[in-house]
Design a protein around this motif. Structure first.
Motif, short mmCIF file in Angstrom:
data_model
loop_
_atom_site.label_atom_id
_atom_site.label_comp_id
_atom_site.label_asym_id
_atom_site.label_seq_id
_atom_site.Cartn_x
_atom_site.Cartn_y
_atom_site.Cartn_z
N THR A 18 0.77 -1.10 -0.04
CA THR A 18 -0.05 0.04 0.20
C THR A 18 1.13 1.13 -0.07
N HIS A 19 0.26 2.31 -0.33
CA HIS A 19 1.13 3.62 -0.52
C HIS A 19 1.54 4.14 1.10
N ALA A 20 0.59 3.83 1.94
CA ALA A 20 0.85 4.00 3.38
C ALA A 20 2.26 3.06 3.79
N ARG A 21 2.42 1.92 3.38
CA ARG A 21 3.24 1.04 3.72
C ARG A 21 4.60 1.43 3.26
N ARG A 22 4.72 1.89 2.05
CA ARG A 22 5.75 2.37 1.24
C ARG A 22 6.36 3.63 1.93
N VAL A 23 5.43 4.46 2.39
CA VAL A 23 5.88 5.66 2.92
C VAL A 23 6.41 5.38 4.37
N LEU A 24 5.98 4.31 5.20
CA LEU A 24 6.62 3.90 6.31
C LEU A 24 7.95 3.18 5.82
N LEU A 25 8.09 2.44 4.84
CA LEU A 25 9.19 1.91 4.58
C LEU A 25 10.51 3.16 4.33
#
Length: 343
Positions: A137-144
């Motif tokens: 998800t976009h949110a997970r890539r931001v977290l990454l």
């Protein structure tokens, strides 16, 4: 972003990153086997270095889903690297590292130039057993990205000269664990290609100005102030870079808008590469940021090296590339960019 630190019984560090605090109980976990340290040997003819780490021959190879070492732990289940029943994103020191800390002890061979010093981390993108950078998800890539920024800062502060996060995707490039993950290598010295790039930037090479002079011929797509393009000097068919449109030494200098734009492009480029031949594109991806102490002129990029030149046909590094370092490329970058733009 919240971080929870955990020290494994074998001394390795693990950090959980998430949008909410993590307070789950610690379960049993996989531990590092006894291994001899890796060593560096120098080739005097090429003036290059190689790492020898024979213990990596015994690393886990394409395990079944039931034996996934990157899965969340379960009471009574197989031991895994992550001793928690739930997590968002995890980073831990590799169980089979090519590079080890300066504290690693053990005899070296008579041909060693010294120990292979550094740190190797595994970055687990998700608790889900399948997927890739492009399917997060976009949110997970931001977290990454936020987690990688945290690791850059920690590893630079620890004195490492060069830090490189990367993702290998596909068995064709040597992936041995199908669980979605990447890695981080932290080097005690700056590798030759990155040192060469840093010196080029310090000598006045301006990649942003150079990109502007291409007049969009090599551009694939853009998001905010970031652009994805196939460089005119690409060495792999459909090689694609992502670059901020303003000076930026590394992701730690990016503001929130740019981080979100980078997160979107980290999903968009794999999507387009997969669409090229209607099959998952095996690739090597890396963050190319400034070495420690050389941040003034260095321009940050994210680089994707895909290895399919057409449907079902791999780009092999054969004799010319291996022996001379001169690549032969079957797809010109401007044609590659034009095709990727349409997907």
């Amino acid at each position: 972003m919240f971080r929870r630190d955990h020290l494994k019984a074998d001394g390795r560090r693990l950090a959980l990153y998430g949008y909410a605090p993590h307070d789950g109980p610690v379960l049993d976990e996989l531990l590092r086997p006894e291994t001899a340290p890796g060593e560096l040997r120098r080739d005097p003819l090429r003036n290059s270095w190689a790492i020898y780490a024979p213990h990596r021959q015994s690393r886990t190879f394409l395990p079944s889903a039931a034996d996934d070492p990157l899965a969340p732990a379960r009471q009574g289940g197989p031991l895994t690297e992550i001793p928690f029943e739930d997590f968002e994103l995890a980073v831990f020191e590799n169980r089979f590292p090519s590079l080890a800390s300066s504290g690693a002890a053990g005899p070296l061979s008579a041909w060693a130039s010294g120990p292979a010093q550094g740190q190797c981390d595994v970055v687990v993108f998700s608790k889900e057993p399948a997927g890739s950078l492009g399917t997060l998800t976009h949110a997970r890539r931001v977290l990454l990205i936020e987690a990688l920024i945290d690791r850059y800062r920690s590893l630079h502060a620890a004195g490492f000269a060069y830090v490189m996060p990367f993702e290998n995707r596909g068995e064709q490039v040597g992936v041995t664990l199908p669980h979605p993950h990447g890695q981080i290598y932290a080097f005690g010295d700056i590798p030759a290609p990155q040192l060469s790039a840093a010196k080029a930037f310090e000598a006045g090479f301006d990649l942003i100005a150079e990109h502007a002079s291409w007049d969009g011929a090599f551009d694939v797509t853009s998001d905010g102030d970031l652009t994805a393009f196939c460089p005119p000097f690409a060495r792999f068919p459909y090689e694609t870079w992502i670059m901020p449109g303003k000076p930026c030494a590394g992701p730690w200098e990016m503001d929130s808008d740019s981080i979100h734009a980078l997160a979107r492009l980290l999903g968009e480029i794999p999507r387009r590469l997969d669409a090229l031949f209607a099959e998952p594109m095996p690739y090597m991806m890396s963050f190319q940021a400034a070495p420690r102490g050389m941040t003034e002129k260095f321009q940050f990029t994210v680089q994707f090296f895909p290895i399919l030149r057409s449907a079902g046909r791999l780009k092999f590094l054969a004799s010319v590339e291996q022996f001379t370092g001169v690549f032969t490329v079957d797809v010109v970058p401007e044609a590659a960019a034009g095709r990727l733009r349409l997907l």
